[in-house]
Design a protein around this motif. Structure first.
Motif, short mmCIF file in Angstrom:
data_model
loop_
_atom_site.label_atom_id
_atom_site.label_comp_id
_atom_site.label_asym_id
_atom_site.label_seq_id
_atom_site.Cartn_x
_atom_site.Cartn_y
_atom_site.Cartn_z
N LEU A 208 -27.11 22.93 5.25
CA LEU A 208 -26.38 21.93 6.02
C LEU A 208 -26.97 20.55 5.74
O LEU A 208 -28.19 20.37 5.79
N VAL A 209 -26.09 19.59 5.43
CA VAL A 209 -26.51 18.20 5.20
C VAL A 209 -25.72 17.30 6.14
O VAL A 209 -24.48 17.29 6.10
N LEU A 210 -26.41 16.57 6.99
CA LEU A 210 -25.77 15.64 7.91
C LEU A 210 -26.05 14.21 7.45
O LEU A 210 -27.21 13.84 7.24
N GLU A 211 -25.00 13.42 7.26
CA GLU A 211 -25.12 12.03 6.82
C GLU A 211 -24.71 11.11 7.96
O GLU A 211 -23.55 11.13 8.40
N LEU A 316 -29.63 12.61 6.52
CA LEU A 316 -29.70 11.41 5.69
C LEU A 316 -29.24 10.20 6.48
O LEU A 316 -28.21 10.24 7.15
N ALA A 317 -29.99 9.12 6.39
CA ALA A 317 -29.61 7.85 7.00
C ALA A 317 -29.84 6.74 5.98
O ALA A 317 -30.72 6.84 5.13
N GLY A 318 -29.02 5.69 6.07
CA GLY A 318 -29.19 4.57 5.17
C GLY A 318 -30.25 3.61 5.67
O GLY A 318 -30.37 3.36 6.87
N ARG A 342 -34.34 12.10 5.48
CA ARG A 342 -34.55 11.13 4.42
C ARG A 342 -33.85 9.82 4.75
O ARG A 342 -32.82 9.80 5.42
N VAL A 343 -34.39 8.74 4.21
CA VAL A 343 -33.78 7.42 4.33
C VAL A 343 -33.39 6.96 2.93
O VAL A 343 -34.24 6.89 2.04
N PRO A 345 -32.46 4.30 0.21
CA PRO A 345 -32.67 2.86 0.00
C PRO A 345 -31.36 2.12 -0.27
O PRO A 345 -30.41 2.68 -0.83
N ALA A 346 -31.31 0.86 0.14
CA ALA A 346 -30.19 -0.05 -0.16
C ALA A 346 -28.83 0.50 0.26
O ALA A 346 -27.82 0.29 -0.40
N ALA A 347 -28.81 1.24 1.35
CA ALA A 347 -27.56 1.81 1.85
C ALA A 347 -27.47 1.61 3.35
O ALA A 347 -28.49 1.57 4.05
N GLY A 348 -26.24 1.48 3.84
CA GLY A 348 -26.01 1.38 5.27
C GLY A 348 -25.51 2.69 5.82
O GLY A 348 -25.98 3.77 5.44
N HIS A 349 -24.52 2.62 6.71
CA HIS A 349 -24.03 3.81 7.41
C HIS A 349 -23.38 4.81 6.46
O HIS A 349 -23.58 6.02 6.60
N ASN A 350 -22.59 4.32 5.50
CA ASN A 350 -21.88 5.20 4.57
C ASN A 350 -22.61 5.27 3.24
O ASN A 350 -22.32 4.53 2.31
N ILE A 351 -23.56 6.16 3.16
CA ILE A 351 -24.41 6.26 1.95
C ILE A 351 -23.59 6.67 0.74
O ILE A 351 -23.76 6.13 -0.36
N HIS A 352 -22.69 7.65 0.91
CA HIS A 352 -21.97 8.17 -0.26
C HIS A 352 -20.99 7.15 -0.83
O HIS A 352 -20.58 7.25 -1.99
N LEU A 353 -20.61 6.14 -0.04
CA LEU A 353 -19.76 5.07 -0.54
C LEU A 353 -20.59 3.95 -1.15
O LEU A 353 -20.27 3.44 -2.23
N GLU A 354 -21.69 3.60 -0.50
CA GLU A 354 -22.49 2.46 -0.94
C GLU A 354 -23.46 2.80 -2.07
O GLU A 354 -23.76 1.95 -2.90
N GLN A 355 -23.97 4.03 -2.06
CA GLN A 355 -24.90 4.48 -3.11
C GLN A 355 -24.52 5.89 -3.57
O GLN A 355 -25.24 6.85 -3.33
#
Length: 377
Positions: A208-211, A316-318, A342-343, A345-355
């Protein structure tokens, strides 16, 4: 209990592979999209990678995963996106439609997601990695809590009925799938001999992966405040309409980092948000908002229990998302390290969109850890 609902089964129907399709569960149509593995190394050395089930966030659709899913499919990982009630190609209720309103219930969507994971397992031959972002993470977390409850109570999640489970099969010459009577399996009619072969209780996912997902209200006061906020937001979107509401929504501090996306990305993001209707968004707030979740303590307990049973849990959090970095810190401490936090880097709330590259690399790591190494010759 989730196992009782799963025994009722779900039905998958489809037309063209690779496009958005439908997944029917208890009379509700949920949209879905699949990206089949295209790399020549998909079955390299006999290894079969765990597939991935992806659940989007509020006001999004399956297409939010396109970049990540296409990249993963080229490495041999099959991806399947599940669309939440009222989003994408999922059914949308009319105002005052009571049955439609019930389909937005958080527990109902969690149960449908578990049935979807079982359908993916049937098709891909392996239990999937379940990934949920924001609201999708909320539904995935609620599903995890239902699974933990079942396993704790000795439920048999593996004993389900999937009607037309062969519907993920390749299309025929007509470009359509013939699902009538195909692949039916009803465990209620299982003979005594067959029952002896039923697998032990298990979760319908292997990891399970929670973003950027909330963990639930900390106490009764918090639950009440969240409910008041969510119902106020529901009234706002009904009163102002989708366009005005989404202009306000995009300006929330939570999405501040998205101003650094390219103009094309921002335009596509806005278009995807405007593709929703006000009533579906309002019902999502009312029926599946954070106030409807299990308590934070119950959620963390469930995640720890799954981890103890050998089901890896990651959060995962940005780095630029202070609110959910705090959630990650709380989870890390309360779970005493049982959950990998995990945190990015260089990402906000939507990690999969921003990074997307970094996010995809993390999912590849999770899949690899869940894929058994081929036996030595």
């Amino acid at each position: 209990m989730a196992s009782e609902v799963l025994k009722k089964g779900g039905e998958v129907t489809s037309e063209v592979w690779g496009e958005t399709r439908g997944f029917d569960f208890e009379g509700m149509r949920f949209g879905m999209k699949a990206w089949r593995a295209s790399a020549s190394s998909a079955r390299e050395s006999g290894a079969l990678s765990a597939p991935i089930v992806l659940v989007h966030g509020f006001a999004q659709q399956a297409s939010t995963w396109d970049k990540v899913a296409l990249s993963l499919s080229r490495t041999g990982v099959e991806c399947f996106a599940f669309e939440l009630a009222g989003h994408g190609k999922s059914a949308r209720p009319t105002v005052g439609d009571v049955p439609g309103r019930e389909a937005f219930d958080l527990d109902f969507q969690a149960q449908a997601l578990l049935a979807f994971c079982e359908a993916v397992t049937h098709v891909a031959g392996r239990l999937p990695v379940l990934v949920g972002y924001s609201m999708g993470g909320r539904v995935a977390l609620q599903a995890a809590r239902l699974v933990a409850d079942d396993l704790r109570d000795g439920g048999q999640i593996g004993r389900i009925a999937l009607r037309s489970s062969a519907a993920f099969a390749p299309c025929g010459r007509s470009g359509r799938l013939d699902v009538a009577g195909g692949g039916q399996r009803d465990t209620a009619a299982t003979s005594a001999d067959d029952a002896a072969q039923v697998p032990e209780a298990r979760a319908p996912f292997v990891a399970l992966v929670l973003e950027s997902a909330g963990l639930g209200p900390a106490d009764a006061a918090s639950r009440g405040a969240l409910r008041e906020r969510n119902f106020a937001w529901a009234a706002r979107v009904r009163g102002e309409g989708v366009s005005a509401f989404m202009d306000w929504w995009a300006g929330l501090p939570l999405f501040e980092s998205q101003q650094y996306l390219s103009a094309d990305q921002r335009e596509r993001l806005r278009a995807s948000r405007l593709a929703n209707d006000a009533e579906s968004l309002a019902l999502s707030f009312e029926q599946a908002g954070a106030h409807a979740m299990s308590s934070q303590g119950e959620s963390i307990r469930a995640l720890c229990e799954l981890a103890a049973k050998g089901i890896p849990v990651s959060y995962l959090a940005g780095e630029l998302d202070a609110k959910y970095c705090k959630v990650a810190s709380t989870l890390q401490a309360e779970s005493q390290g049982a959950v990998s936090c995990r945190v990015a880097p260089a990402a906000g709330h939507n990690i999969h969109l921003e990074q997307p590259e970094a996010f995809g690399a993390i999912l590849e790591e999770v899949v690899e850890s869940c894929t058994p190494k081929p036996a030595a010759p």
